[in-house]
Design a protein around this motif. Structure first.
Motif, PDB file in Angstrom:
ATOM      1  N   MET A 186       0.827  -1.194   0.000  1.00  0.00           N
ATOM      2  CA  MET A 186       0.000   0.000   0.000  1.00  0.00           C
ATOM      3  C   MET A 186       0.865   1.249   0.000  1.00  0.00           C
ATOM      4  O   MET A 186       1.936   1.267   0.607  1.00  0.00           O
ATOM      5  N   ASN A 240      -1.969   6.038   1.501  1.00  0.00           N
ATOM      6  CA  ASN A 240      -3.117   5.247   1.917  1.00  0.00           C
ATOM      7  C   ASN A 240      -2.863   4.578   3.264  1.00  0.00           C
ATOM      8  O   ASN A 240      -3.448   3.542   3.569  1.00  0.00           O
ATOM      9  N   VAL A 293     -11.835  -1.571   6.765  1.00  0.00           N
ATOM     10  CA  VAL A 293     -11.184  -0.650   5.806  1.00  0.00           C
ATOM     11  C   VAL A 293      -9.903  -1.293   5.304  1.00  0.00           C
ATOM     12  O   VAL A 293      -8.809  -0.742   5.450  1.00  0.00           O
ATOM     13  N   GLY A 294     -10.045  -2.442   4.707  1.00  0.00           N
ATOM     14  CA  GLY A 294      -8.883  -3.217   4.272  1.00  0.00           C
ATOM     15  C   GLY A 294      -7.993  -2.522   3.273  1.00  0.00           C
ATOM     16  O   GLY A 294      -6.821  -2.881   3.110  1.00  0.00           O
ATOM     17  N   ASP A 295      -8.533  -1.495   2.595  1.00  0.00           N
ATOM     18  CA  ASP A 295      -7.735  -0.771   1.608  1.00  0.00           C
ATOM     19  C   ASP A 295      -6.884   0.320   2.241  1.00  0.00           C
ATOM     20  O   ASP A 295      -6.101   0.979   1.566  1.00  0.00           O
ATOM     21  N   VAL A 296      -7.047   0.536   3.551  1.00  0.00           N
ATOM     22  CA  VAL A 296      -6.247   1.537   4.264  1.00  0.00           C
ATOM     23  C   VAL A 296      -5.302   0.820   5.220  1.00  0.00           C
ATOM     24  O   VAL A 296      -5.711  -0.070   5.968  1.00  0.00           O
ATOM     25  N   ASP A 297      -4.041   1.204   5.194  1.00  0.00           N
ATOM     26  CA  ASP A 297      -3.030   0.622   6.069  1.00  0.00           C
ATOM     27  C   ASP A 297      -3.042   1.401   7.390  1.00  0.00           C
ATOM     28  O   ASP A 297      -2.522   2.520   7.455  1.00  0.00           O
ATOM     29  N   ARG A 342     -11.625   6.163   6.878  1.00  0.00           N
ATOM     30  CA  ARG A 342     -11.731   6.364   5.425  1.00  0.00           C
ATOM     31  C   ARG A 342     -11.647   7.847   5.059  1.00  0.00           C
ATOM     32  O   ARG A 342     -10.992   8.228   4.092  1.00  0.00           O
TER      33      ARG A 342
END
Length: 226
Positions: free
Chosen positions: A1, A5, A34-38, A211
């Motif tokens: 990522m 992010n 929120v798996g797309d955010v580290d 998010r």
């Protein structure tokens, strides 16, 4: 990522705060959502009552002094227990015999942070469990040393440091900084050091905040958040 992010969440909490334990569980759910955010989590100290002596106090007497009656204490516990159960927490308030001073626990959490984010997270979770589910005195140095070992820390180093004044002032200064920032209750989730979510909010609220801040950071607009 990408770094854009990734966000840091500083959790200001006390390990004898039941709402902080609930907040920790809800934060875990929010991070999973929120798996797309580290998301990087750091635990920051707060003391609900720094006047408790180092050896702790009898919890029943302490609670009676604070809330006035057994009935009031039962009401408080009865309100918290189902909320904990919904998050997988088996609160065992009657098993807690000592109201500890948490300064040493916060020193240990600070040292765990130096050992890595995963170690600190594991330690904080264990301290919550020990206090609230097992009724074990987390002001006891032997308990703290064992918790440190379980979290992957060097127990012998911890055992040698706890009896000293190592990082006592550093922890107190962090607590004072939180007060100057206007944090008067916990948990408080501070996202990227700019956006505060107060209280044990539900996982959806925390996920939305994560998010929002991550999106603002990615756009280079973080200064406008909050």
């Amino acid at each position: 990522m990408s770094e854009a992010n990734a966000i840091t969440v500083d959790v200001v909490s006390d390990v004898v705060c039941p709402w902080c334990f609930i907040g920790q569980k809800r934060l875990d759910k929010a991070v999973a959502a929120v798996g797309d955010v580290d998301v990087h989590i750091r635990w920051r100290p707060y003391q609900l009552d720094p006047t408790i002596p180092a050896q702790g106090k009898d919890r029943r007497e302490y609670m009676l002094g604070k809330f006035g009656s057994e009935e009031r204490i039962r009401e408080i516990h009865a309100r918290i227990e189902p909320l904990g159960e919904a998050e997988g927490i088996a609160f065992a308030f009657d098993a807690i015999k000592v109201a500890p001073n948490t300064l040493d626990a916060h020193r240990l959490i600070r040292w765990a942070g130096a050992a890595g984010e995963a170690v600190q997270n594991k330690l904080v979770r264990r301290l919550f469990q020990l206090n609230f589910e097992d009724g074990i005195n987390i002001g006891d140095h032997a308990v703290l040393v064992e918790a440190a070992r379980e979290a992957g820390m060097d127990a012998s180093v911890v055992a040698s440091l706890l009896p000293t004044d190592a990082d006592v002032e550093a922890v107190r200064m962090e607590i004072a900084t939180a007060s100057r920032m206007g944090i008067s209750g916990v948990p408080c989730f501070l996202l990227e050091g700019k956006y505060a979510v107060m209280g044990a909010q539900d996982a959806g609220t925390l996920a939305d905040a994560i998010r929002q801040v991550a999106a603002a950071k990615a756009r280079g607009e973080l200064d406008n958040v909050g």
